[in-house]
Design a protein around this motif. Sequence first.
Motif, PDB file in Angstrom:
ATOM      1  N   UNK A  50       0.832  -1.203   0.000  1.00  0.00           N
ATOM      2  CA  UNK A  50       0.000   0.000   0.000  1.00  0.00           C
ATOM      3  C   UNK A  50       0.868   1.255   0.000  1.00  0.00           C
ATOM      4  N   UNK A  51       1.942   1.244   0.773  1.00  0.00           N
ATOM      5  CA  UNK A  51       2.843   2.404   0.806  1.00  0.00           C
ATOM      6  C   UNK A  51       3.532   2.594  -0.542  1.00  0.00           C
ATOM      7  N   UNK A  52       3.931   1.495  -1.167  1.00  0.00           N
ATOM      8  CA  UNK A  52       4.579   1.580  -2.478  1.00  0.00           C
ATOM      9  C   UNK A  52       3.638   2.187  -3.520  1.00  0.00           C
ATOM     10  N   UNK A  53       2.378   1.787  -3.485  1.00  0.00           N
ATOM     11  CA  UNK A  53       1.394   2.332  -4.429  1.00  0.00           C
ATOM     12  C   UNK A  53       1.163   3.816  -4.140  1.00  0.00           C
ATOM     13  N   UNK A  54       1.082   4.163  -2.858  1.00  0.00           N
ATOM     14  CA  UNK A  54       0.854   5.564  -2.488  1.00  0.00           C
ATOM     15  C   UNK A  54       1.997   6.459  -2.963  1.00  0.00           C
ATOM     16  N   UNK A  55       3.234   5.977  -2.822  1.00  0.00           N
ATOM     17  CA  UNK A  55       4.393   6.788  -3.194  1.00  0.00           C
ATOM     18  C   UNK A  55       4.848   6.585  -4.639  1.00  0.00           C
ATOM     19  N   UNK A  56       4.164   5.761  -5.405  1.00  0.00           N
ATOM     20  CA  UNK A  56       4.550   5.518  -6.803  1.00  0.00           C
ATOM     21  C   UNK A  56       4.585   6.791  -7.657  1.00  0.00           C
ATOM     22  N   UNK A  57       3.676   7.752  -7.479  1.00  0.00           N
ATOM     23  CA  UNK A  57       3.740   8.972  -8.304  1.00  0.00           C
ATOM     24  C   UNK A  57       4.831   9.954  -7.884  1.00  0.00           C
ATOM     25  N   UNK A  58       5.554   9.673  -6.817  1.00  0.00           N
ATOM     26  CA  UNK A  58       6.532  10.633  -6.306  1.00  0.00           C
ATOM     27  C   UNK A  58       7.591  11.041  -7.332  1.00  0.00           C
ATOM     28  N   UNK A  59       8.177  10.138  -8.102  1.00  0.00           N
ATOM     29  CA  UNK A  59       9.154  10.602  -9.113  1.00  0.00           C
ATOM     30  C   UNK A  59       8.544  11.575 -10.132  1.00  0.00           C
ATOM     31  N   UNK A  60       7.319  11.298 -10.554  1.00  0.00           N
ATOM     32  CA  UNK A  60       6.629  12.199 -11.485  1.00  0.00           C
ATOM     33  C   UNK A  60       6.385  13.556 -10.817  1.00  0.00           C
ATOM     34  N   UNK A  61       5.965  13.530  -9.551  1.00  0.00           N
ATOM     35  CA  UNK A  61       5.722  14.771  -8.821  1.00  0.00           C
ATOM     36  C   UNK A  61       7.000  15.594  -8.681  1.00  0.00           C
ATOM     37  N   UNK A  62       8.090  14.933  -8.328  1.00  0.00           N
ATOM     38  CA  UNK A  62       9.366  15.631  -8.185  1.00  0.00           C
ATOM     39  C   UNK A  62       9.812  16.231  -9.514  1.00  0.00           C
ATOM     40  N   UNK A  63       9.601  15.491 -10.592  1.00  0.00           N
ATOM     41  CA  UNK A  63       9.946  16.010 -11.916  1.00  0.00           C
ATOM     42  C   UNK A  63       9.153  17.274 -12.231  1.00  0.00           C
ATOM     43  N   UNK A  64       7.844  17.250 -11.977  1.00  0.00           N
ATOM     44  CA  UNK A  64       7.023  18.419 -12.281  1.00  0.00           C
ATOM     45  C   UNK A  64       7.429  19.630 -11.462  1.00  0.00           C
ATOM     46  N   UNK A  65       7.711  19.427 -10.190  1.00  0.00           N
ATOM     47  CA  UNK A  65       8.125  20.546  -9.344  1.00  0.00           C
ATOM     48  C   UNK A  65       9.472  21.093  -9.826  1.00  0.00           C
ATOM     49  N   UNK A  66      10.397  20.215 -10.161  1.00  0.00           N
ATOM     50  CA  UNK A  66      11.688  20.668 -10.685  1.00  0.00           C
ATOM     51  C   UNK A  66      11.507  21.415 -12.004  1.00  0.00           C
ATOM     52  N   UNK A  67      10.594  20.951 -12.843  1.00  0.00           N
ATOM     53  CA  UNK A  67      10.343  21.626 -14.124  1.00  0.00           C
ATOM     54  C   UNK A  67       9.750  23.014 -13.900  1.00  0.00           C
ATOM     55  N   UNK A  68       8.881  23.153 -12.910  1.00  0.00           N
ATOM     56  CA  UNK A  68       8.341  24.482 -12.592  1.00  0.00           C
ATOM     57  C   UNK A  68       9.461  25.396 -12.126  1.00  0.00           C
ATOM     58  N   UNK A  69      10.367  24.886 -11.320  1.00  0.00           N
ATOM     59  CA  UNK A  69      11.480  25.703 -10.835  1.00  0.00           C
ATOM     60  C   UNK A  69      12.419  26.105 -11.964  1.00  0.00           C
ATOM     61  N   UNK A  70      12.494  25.323 -13.027  1.00  0.00           N
ATOM     62  CA  UNK A  70      13.370  25.657 -14.162  1.00  0.00           C
ATOM     63  C   UNK A  70      12.761  26.729 -15.062  1.00  0.00           C
ATOM     64  N   UNK A  71      11.455  26.926 -14.982  1.00  0.00           N
ATOM     65  CA  UNK A  71      10.796  27.947 -15.791  1.00  0.00           C
ATOM     66  C   UNK A  71      11.111  29.336 -15.258  1.00  0.00           C
ATOM     67  N   UNK A  72      11.069  30.309 -16.138  1.00  0.00           N
ATOM     68  CA  UNK A  72      11.182  31.686 -15.647  1.00  0.00           C
ATOM     69  C   UNK A  72       9.839  32.133 -15.073  1.00  0.00           C
ATOM     70  N   UNK A  73       9.380  31.386 -14.082  1.00  0.00           N
ATOM     71  CA  UNK A  73       8.069  31.648 -13.479  1.00  0.00           C
ATOM     72  C   UNK A  73       8.236  32.515 -12.240  1.00  0.00           C
ATOM     73  N   UNK A  74       7.108  32.982 -11.758  1.00  0.00           N
ATOM     74  CA  UNK A  74       7.153  33.778 -10.533  1.00  0.00           C
ATOM     75  C   UNK A  74       7.459  32.877  -9.342  1.00  0.00           C
ATOM     76  N   UNK A  75       7.936  33.487  -8.279  1.00  0.00           N
ATOM     77  CA  UNK A  75       8.240  32.714  -7.080  1.00  0.00           C
ATOM     78  C   UNK A  75       6.962  32.146  -6.471  1.00  0.00           C
ATOM     79  N   UNK A  76       5.828  32.753  -6.751  1.00  0.00           N
ATOM     80  CA  UNK A  76       4.557  32.223  -6.254  1.00  0.00           C
ATOM     81  C   UNK A  76       4.301  30.840  -6.839  1.00  0.00           C
ATOM     82  N   UNK A  77       4.516  30.682  -8.139  1.00  0.00           N
ATOM     83  CA  UNK A  77       4.341  29.373  -8.770  1.00  0.00           C
ATOM     84  C   UNK A  77       5.319  28.359  -8.197  1.00  0.00           C
TER      85      UNK A  77
END
Length: 91
Positions: A50-77
């Motif tokens: 159950x824990x493995x299934x719950x945390x399975x999207x974590x690599x995708x989530x980390x990728x998306x957050x890192x991609x947002x940080x790479x954008x010339x976006x506002x600090x709010x985003x």
Amino acid sequence: MGFFTRRWCAEVPVRVLFWRDLVLVGTLINLLATGVALALAASDLDIALAAAVHFAPLPYNLFLVAAVWRLPASSVHRWAAVGWLAFVTLV
């Protein structure tokens, strides 16, 4: 270019990456994974599964957050993406 490459190279607008990919799609994926994990835990299967299934999207989530940080976006985003990551990881 592919989905991940376009996002990593900051070729996707912040409104698409943040609102659609992270908030909408990412949240739906995490809700689905959490629901399946809860169903597995409720059916007396191994809690590690159950824990493995719950945390399975974590690599995708980390990728998306890192991609947002790479954008010339506002600090709010950027900080909203980090807050979203904390929320979907814990819930």
